[in-house]
Design a protein around this motif. Sequence first.
Motif, PDB file in Angstrom:
ATOM      1  N   ASP A   1       0.842  -1.205   0.000  1.00  0.00           N
ATOM      2  CA  ASP A   1       0.000   0.000   0.000  1.00  0.00           C
ATOM      3  C   ASP A   1       0.879   1.258   0.000  1.00  0.00           C
ATOM      4  O   ASP A   1       0.705   2.151   0.822  1.00  0.00           O
ATOM      5  CB  ASP A   1      -0.893  -0.039   1.258  1.00  0.00           C
ATOM      6  CG  ASP A   1      -2.104   0.864   1.132  1.00  0.00           C
ATOM      7  OD1 ASP A   1      -2.403   1.293   0.008  1.00  0.00           O
ATOM      8  OD2 ASP A   1      -2.723   1.147   2.162  1.00  0.00           O
ATOM      9  N   ALA A   2       1.823   1.288  -0.938  1.00  0.00           N
ATOM     10  CA  ALA A   2       2.867   2.319  -0.912  1.00  0.00           C
ATOM     11  C   ALA A   2       2.535   3.551  -1.741  1.00  0.00           C
ATOM     12  O   ALA A   2       3.447   4.284  -2.119  1.00  0.00           O
ATOM     13  CB  ALA A   2       4.189   1.696  -1.373  1.00  0.00           C
ATOM     14  N   TYR A   3       1.288   3.758  -2.054  1.00  0.00           N
ATOM     15  CA  TYR A   3       0.919   4.984  -2.772  1.00  0.00           C
ATOM     16  C   TYR A   3      -0.501   5.388  -2.409  1.00  0.00           C
ATOM     17  O   TYR A   3      -1.311   4.549  -2.000  1.00  0.00           O
ATOM     18  CB  TYR A   3       1.039   4.814  -4.298  1.00  0.00           C
ATOM     19  CG  TYR A   3       0.276   3.642  -4.847  1.00  0.00           C
ATOM     20  CD1 TYR A   3       0.868   2.403  -4.954  1.00  0.00           C
ATOM     21  CD2 TYR A   3      -1.066   3.783  -5.222  1.00  0.00           C
ATOM     22  CE1 TYR A   3       0.159   1.317  -5.437  1.00  0.00           C
ATOM     23  CE2 TYR A   3      -1.766   2.702  -5.715  1.00  0.00           C
ATOM     24  CZ  TYR A   3      -1.147   1.464  -5.810  1.00  0.00           C
ATOM     25  OH  TYR A   3      -1.852   0.388  -6.270  1.00  0.00           O
ATOM     26  N   GLN A   4      -0.751   6.662  -2.569  1.00  0.00           N
ATOM     27  CA  GLN A   4      -2.127   7.162  -2.381  1.00  0.00           C
ATOM     28  C   GLN A   4      -2.576   7.789  -3.694  1.00  0.00           C
ATOM     29  O   GLN A   4      -3.212   7.146  -4.504  1.00  0.00           O
ATOM     30  CB  GLN A   4      -2.163   8.109  -1.189  1.00  0.00           C
ATOM     31  CG  GLN A   4      -1.927   7.324   0.107  1.00  0.00           C
ATOM     32  CD  GLN A   4      -1.812   8.205   1.312  1.00  0.00           C
ATOM     33  OE1 GLN A   4      -2.561   9.134   1.505  1.00  0.00           O
ATOM     34  NE2 GLN A   4      -0.841   7.895   2.166  1.00  0.00           N
TER      35      GLN A   4
ATOM     36  N   THR B   1       4.700   7.957  -7.656  1.00  0.00           N
ATOM     37  CA  THR B   1       5.027   6.528  -7.642  1.00  0.00           C
ATOM     38  C   THR B   1       6.018   6.113  -8.724  1.00  0.00           C
ATOM     39  O   THR B   1       6.963   5.362  -8.457  1.00  0.00           O
ATOM     40  CB  THR B   1       3.725   5.698  -7.767  1.00  0.00           C
ATOM     41  OG1 THR B   1       2.828   6.125  -6.752  1.00  0.00           O
ATOM     42  CG2 THR B   1       3.993   4.222  -7.607  1.00  0.00           C
TER      43      THR B   1
ATOM     44  N   CYS C   1       6.946  12.779  -1.503  1.00  0.00           N
ATOM     45  CA  CYS C   1       5.593  12.232  -1.584  1.00  0.00           C
ATOM     46  C   CYS C   1       4.687  13.153  -0.780  1.00  0.00           C
ATOM     47  O   CYS C   1       4.772  13.177   0.456  1.00  0.00           O
ATOM     48  CB  CYS C   1       5.558  10.808  -1.021  1.00  0.00           C
ATOM     49  SG  CYS C   1       3.870  10.160  -0.960  1.00  0.00           S
TER      50      CYS C   1
ATOM     51  N   CYS D   1       1.662  12.874  -0.291  1.00  0.00           N
ATOM     52  CA  CYS D   1       0.664  12.129   0.481  1.00  0.00           C
ATOM     53  C   CYS D   1       1.285  11.517   1.738  1.00  0.00           C
ATOM     54  O   CYS D   1       0.575  10.939   2.556  1.00  0.00           O
ATOM     55  CB  CYS D   1       0.068  11.011  -0.364  1.00  0.00           C
ATOM     56  SG  CYS D   1      -0.715  11.596  -1.862  1.00  0.00           S
TER      57      CYS D   1
ATOM     58  N   ALA E   1       3.402   8.878   2.032  1.00  0.00           N
ATOM     59  CA  ALA E   1       3.394   7.406   2.059  1.00  0.00           C
ATOM     60  C   ALA E   1       4.792   6.832   2.336  1.00  0.00           C
ATOM     61  O   ALA E   1       5.045   5.659   2.067  1.00  0.00           O
ATOM     62  CB  ALA E   1       2.863   6.874   0.718  1.00  0.00           C
ATOM     63  N   TYR E   2       5.670   7.653   2.901  1.00  0.00           N
ATOM     64  CA  TYR E   2       7.084   7.260   3.011  1.00  0.00           C
ATOM     65  C   TYR E   2       7.309   5.910   3.673  1.00  0.00           C
ATOM     66  O   TYR E   2       8.092   5.096   3.197  1.00  0.00           O
ATOM     67  CB  TYR E   2       7.876   8.325   3.769  1.00  0.00           C
ATOM     68  CG  TYR E   2       7.962   9.637   3.034  1.00  0.00           C
ATOM     69  CD1 TYR E   2       8.663   9.746   1.839  1.00  0.00           C
ATOM     70  CD2 TYR E   2       7.339  10.781   3.523  1.00  0.00           C
ATOM     71  CE1 TYR E   2       8.733  10.946   1.152  1.00  0.00           C
ATOM     72  CE2 TYR E   2       7.412  11.986   2.842  1.00  0.00           C
ATOM     73  CZ  TYR E   2       8.113  12.064   1.654  1.00  0.00           C
ATOM     74  OH  TYR E   2       8.189  13.246   0.974  1.00  0.00           O
ATOM     75  N   GLN E   3       6.629   5.687   4.807  1.00  0.00           N
ATOM     76  CA  GLN E   3       6.889   4.432   5.543  1.00  0.00           C
ATOM     77  C   GLN E   3       6.616   3.219   4.659  1.00  0.00           C
ATOM     78  O   GLN E   3       7.382   2.254   4.644  1.00  0.00           O
ATOM     79  CB  GLN E   3       5.979   4.352   6.766  1.00  0.00           C
ATOM     80  CG  GLN E   3       6.552   5.103   7.936  1.00  0.00           C
ATOM     81  CD  GLN E   3       5.767   4.823   9.192  1.00  0.00           C
ATOM     82  OE1 GLN E   3       4.588   4.446   9.123  1.00  0.00           O
ATOM     83  NE2 GLN E   3       6.395   5.001  10.329  1.00  0.00           N
ATOM     84  N   ASN E   4       5.500   3.285   3.939  1.00  0.00           N
ATOM     85  CA  ASN E   4       5.138   2.127   3.120  1.00  0.00           C
ATOM     86  C   ASN E   4       5.989   2.038   1.857  1.00  0.00           C
ATOM     87  O   ASN E   4       6.201   0.941   1.320  1.00  0.00           O
ATOM     88  CB  ASN E   4       3.645   2.171   2.780  1.00  0.00           C
ATOM     89  CG  ASN E   4       2.804   1.864   4.005  1.00  0.00           C
ATOM     90  OD1 ASN E   4       3.344   1.631   5.088  1.00  0.00           O
ATOM     91  ND2 ASN E   4       1.501   1.849   3.846  1.00  0.00           N
ATOM     92  N   ILE E   5       6.495   3.167   1.390  1.00  0.00           N
ATOM     93  CA  ILE E   5       7.413   3.138   0.238  1.00  0.00           C
ATOM     94  C   ILE E   5       8.688   2.390   0.641  1.00  0.00           C
ATOM     95  O   ILE E   5       9.186   1.535  -0.099  1.00  0.00           O
ATOM     96  CB  ILE E   5       7.721   4.582  -0.242  1.00  0.00           C
ATOM     97  CG1 ILE E   5       6.464   5.190  -0.895  1.00  0.00           C
ATOM     98  CG2 ILE E   5       8.906   4.604  -1.197  1.00  0.00           C
ATOM     99  CD1 ILE E   5       6.522   6.687  -1.112  1.00  0.00           C
TER     100      ILE E   5
END
Length: 168
Positions: free
Chosen positions: A103-106, A111, A142, A144, A146-150
């Motif tokens: 789930d590495a993007y919103q 991306t 990013c 949004c 989403a750094y942790q999930n990236i």
Amino acid sequence: MKPREPIPKQTITLSVNEQQHTIAIEPRRILLDALRHDLGLTGTKKVCAMGDCGACTVHLDGEAVYSCLVLGVECDGRDVATIEGVADGNDLHPIQQAFIECDAYQCGYCTAGQIMSLKALLDHNDAPNESDIVRSVSGNLCRCGAYQNIVKAGVAAAEKMQEAQNGN
Ligand code: FES
Ligand code: FES
């Protein structure tokens, strides 16, 4: 006022995702615009167009670059790789798969650039640690958050690729 003289175009040939293209562009055209407007490759995104965000990251001769800071004419005779060339037909690259699974993007606008930066790392380093992964995307913003999930996706992709290499 006199209309401005048109700027003479230069013809260049470059390889993009292993396909040769010959295009005529003004010397001031940035690689990003040449990809998006002359070649129709709109997967590479334009956000700041001044080297701040990393959304436009592609590979030039195997290295990650901001395509908004490279002139198209500098790419004559060189190899460019974009997000459009990352999947193998319908088979997603492990980094792309990991982005979905983690789930590495919103909004997804950053991306393509994140994936190209991670791929540049994984193309050169079989066993990156987490700090290598963080460093590889440190030039990709990013909005949004989403750094942790990236980073999770980068770690997961690196593990998958190592397993595949070891035949597991
Ligand atoms: S669009 Fe190139 S760095 Fe932002
Ligand atoms: S997912 Fe929206 S900017 Fe990164």
